[in-house]
Enzyme design. Structure first.
Site, PDB file in Angstrom:
ATOM      1  CB  CYS A   1      -8.194  -2.919  -2.531  1.00  0.00           C
ATOM      2  SG  CYS A   1      -7.073  -1.705  -3.260  1.00  0.00           S
TER       3      CYS A   1
ATOM      4  NE  ARG B   1      -5.376   3.540  -3.598  1.00  0.00           N
ATOM      5  CZ  ARG B   1      -4.822   4.639  -4.106  1.00  0.00           C
ATOM      6  NH1 ARG B   1      -5.136   5.815  -3.620  1.00  0.00           N
ATOM      7  NH2 ARG B   1      -3.968   4.554  -5.112  1.00  0.00           N
TER       8      ARG B   1
ATOM      9  CB  ILE C   1       0.211  -0.763  -4.821  1.00  0.00           C
ATOM     10  CG1 ILE C   1      -0.260  -1.667  -3.675  1.00  0.00           C
ATOM     11  CG2 ILE C   1       1.429  -1.348  -5.524  1.00  0.00           C
ATOM     12  CD1 ILE C   1       0.780  -1.933  -2.615  1.00  0.00           C
TER      13      ILE C   1
ATOM     14  CG  ASN D   1      -8.478  -7.303  -4.300  1.00  0.00           C
ATOM     15  OD1 ASN D   1      -7.366  -6.829  -4.084  1.00  0.00           O
ATOM     16  ND2 ASN D   1      -8.805  -8.527  -3.919  1.00  0.00           N
ATOM     17  N   GLY D   2      -6.693  -5.681  -6.882  1.00  0.00           N
ATOM     18  CA  GLY D   2      -5.674  -6.330  -7.700  1.00  0.00           C
ATOM     19  C   GLY D   2      -4.760  -5.352  -8.386  1.00  0.00           C
ATOM     20  CD  GLU D   3      -1.395  -3.388  -8.084  1.00  0.00           C
ATOM     21  OE1 GLU D   3      -1.421  -2.600  -9.062  1.00  0.00           O
ATOM     22  OE2 GLU D   3      -1.369  -3.010  -6.900  1.00  0.00           O
TER      23      GLU D   3
ATOM     24  CG  ASP E   1      -4.302  -0.616 -11.674  1.00  0.00           C
ATOM     25  OD1 ASP E   1      -4.744   0.152 -10.809  1.00  0.00           O
ATOM     26  OD2 ASP E   1      -3.814  -1.736 -11.394  1.00  0.00           O
TER      27      ASP E   1
END
Length: 629
Positions: A2, A50, A53, A75-77, A100
């Site tokens: 994101c 966004r 995912i 922002n990220g995973e 998450d």
């Protein structure tokens, strides 16, 4: 994956105009085309874009905690979020979503700042604690995800995933930092300790900042570092088994997605290893893509084709030619700051190709830094052995003098380029390695600067922060120090910046399994002989992957994502090379000697010298400054 942005007042609880946060989001729609949100409260505003995912229907952001006392944009995973979720549920935490983002909120509320080491993944987030009235800005260990910030004259701090988002705020001044130009000409990018604009900062990798409404912004605090002081014990077979375990875990953890997933495949060791392990873990064919060049000597697609065929991948490829130079303006827009790594061009093209078929792509970035795969690291390892035999008092005057008089031979094979080796050996290990990594050495840079710029630069030299980083590294050897500096300086400043901007420009999430921090920490503990053996770098990884990949893929000379810029600037792009010395924003600064640049351009076009990297740097600097003006 994101984009985030926000405003925080450090001088009281002044209201935040949500329209300003919205404008900061609007200029970065590519980072999150699937949704947008803004939240404001007295003294703070958070915005989010966004790219869906995981948990496609849920997890909107900005997201509030279950008790509404914390708010986050992220922002990220987080690859271990399911494990954290189970741990938190065992402690009584209830979740409303399956993604998450909510796990980060709950982890913060349960463990405070101690939640950061528990997060495994790539991330940049802003979390506002309504009880404490604090804003936590945090960035992942290795800097996969970016975060820019600036303090404005009214005491507010603005932040965003990309510099263009800060530029959307009307109060940000656009004053160029001449020291950033010195950095850029040395390295080919503006490293994370600086920005092209005065007053703009990048949160360093593995750091956080905790902002309060009644205090000036504090300095970043480091929450993670990698140490090269330990050494694993065991045979090559034992350590190889450990490495394979880490590799498998890193790859499989990054294959979780609720959208189509694939991989970049260059035909080199790293991306081929990732694809091989993806194929091992998947019952479906891996979707792969690669980029080739119209200069046959630089085209590696045949190797990618072999690996794709071996693993039954759904493989696609595309060619890059000199006409792709037309992308230069688009690249300048992607990066905001000047960025001269010419491999950004094919990287963008491969991201573009991947996005036609997948939303997430795994890359092979990071293994060279973690396991000593760069040729410069192997050469440095050898040079350090020589330095250990010859005292500095002998090396400095004798080898330095020989290096000065030895002819320059960029055209020759590396072993015959004695000039650079002699000059490097005459210096300390840190100075020599910095010289090997720099794009334009200090003597050439000095010859380009005008007297006005030299006065502005003063005593500063771009190499010094890199040298200091090596000297202060938690390390036992010169090879350790070189790898540490590559991980902390070159990787986030160049490689990860390149992949983030080019992938997000087409709304593609790129994941780097070889930068799993447990794998990186394991690599830092490997004995030197397991990293470099003879002239072979990244030895243990190559030895471990023998069962998966052909010998000529594993042990052929490393090429990297080389772009035939030198040939292009002598042929179809010769006019662009000549134009560098003429008018434009760069000339208006009065910082560089136009006559000197014109002479270098003509020497390159005539084939008397190779100044392609310098000319490309100046071209991209001009395009970047034009956008900032």
């Amino acid at each position: 994956m994101c984009g985030i942005a926000g405003i925080f007042h450090t001088e009281g609880l002044k209201p935040v105009d949500p329209a300003r946060v919205t404008r900061m989001l609007d200029v970065a729609q590519h980072r999150g085309p699937d949704g947008q949100g803004v939240w404001t409260a007295p003294g703070v505003g958070l915005g989010h874009l966004r790219l869906s995912i995981i948990d496609l229907a849920g997890s909107p952001q900005p997201m509030a905690s279950a008790d509404s006392m914390a708010m986050i944009v992220f922002n990220g995973e987080i690859y271990n979020y399911r494990d954290l979720r189970r741990e938190l549920q065992a402690e009584g935490v209830e979740f409303r979503t399956s993604g998450d983002t909510e796990v980060i909120l709950a982890a913060y509320q349960r463990w405070g700042l101690d939640c950061l080491p528990r997060l495994h993944g790539m991330f940049a987030f802003a979390l506002y604690d309504l009880r404490e009235r604090t804003l936590l800005l945090a960035r992942d260990r290795l800097g996969v995800k970016p975060l820019h910030m600036a303090t404005l004259s009214d005491g507010s701090v603005i932040f965003g995933s990309e510099l263009k988002q800060l530029l959307a705020h009307p109060s940000l001044r656009r004053d160029l930092d001449p020291l950033a130009v010195e950095d850029y000409l040395c390295w080919g990018y503006v490293p994370d300790h600086r920005s092209i604009l005065r007053g703009v900062e990048k949160l360093p990798a593995g750091h956080y900042r905790l902002l309060r409404h009644d205090a000036p912004p504090p300095r970043p605090v480091q929450w993670w570092d990698v140490s090269f002081t330990g050494r694993e014990k065991g045979s090559a077979a034992d350590l190889g088994a450990h490495m394979l375990h880490h590799l498998r875990a890193a790859v499989t953890s990054r294959m979780a997605a609720d959208v189509p997933l694939g991989a970049f495949l260059s035909g080199g060791v790293d991306s081929s290893s990732v694809v091989a392990l993806m194929a091992e873990a998947s019952s479906d064919p891996v979707k792969t893509c690669s980029i080739g060049f119209d200069v046959a000597a630089l085209d590696e697609t045949a190797y990618a084709d072999r690996v794709a065929a071996q693993y039954g991948a759904e493989h696609r490829k595309r060619m890059v030619g000199s006409e792709d130079f037309a992308l230069a303006d688009r690249l300048a827009a992607m990066f905001d700051e000047p960025f001269a790594d010419a491999s950004a061009l094919p990287t963008f093209r491969v991201c573009e190709l991947a996005r036609e078929h997948v939303t997430v792509a795994l890359s092979g970035d990071g293994a060279d830094e973690a396991f000593a795969g760069y040729r410069r690291q192997v050469f440095h390892h050898r040079e350090e052995q020589v330095r250990g035999l010859l005292p500095q008092g002998l090396r400095g005057p004798v080898l330095g003098t020989l290096g000065q008089i030895y002819p320059k031979a960029d055209w020759a094979p590396r072993p015959l380029r004695a000039k650079s080796t002699l000059l490097s050996l005459a210096q300390s290990g840190e100075e020599g390695y910095a010289r090997s990594l720099s794009v334009i050495p200090d003597d050439l840079r000095d010859s380009l600067y005008t007297p006005d710029f030299l006065r502005l630069r003063g005593e500063y030299r771009a190499e010094q922060p890199f040298i200091d980083l090596m000297r202060n590294a938690p390390a036992r050897s010169g090879l350790d120090r070189a790898q540490y500096a590559d991980l902390k300086f070159y990787l986030p400043g160049d490689i990860l910046t390149k992949v983030d901007r080019t992938s997000m420009a087409v709304s593609l999430e790129a994941r780097e399994p070889l930068l799993d921090h447990r794998l990186v920490e394991f690599g830092a503990r490997l004995p030197e002989a397991m990293r470099v053996k003879g002239s072979v770098g990244k030895w243990l990884m190559k030895d471990t992957m023998r069962r998966y990949l052909p010998q000529d893929v594993l042990f052929r000379p490393k090429m990297g994502f080389v772009t035939p810029i030198a040939a292009w600037l002598r042929g179809p792009l010769a006019g662009e090379a000549r134009a560098v010395a003429q008018g434009g924003e760069l000339a208006r600064t009065g910082w560089l000697d136009a006559g000197r640049i014109a002479g270098l351009a003509e020497a390159h076009i005539a084939g008397r010298a190779d100044h392609s990297r310098l000319l490309w740097q100046l071209l991209m600097l001009e395009k970047s400054l034009a956008r900032l003006s």
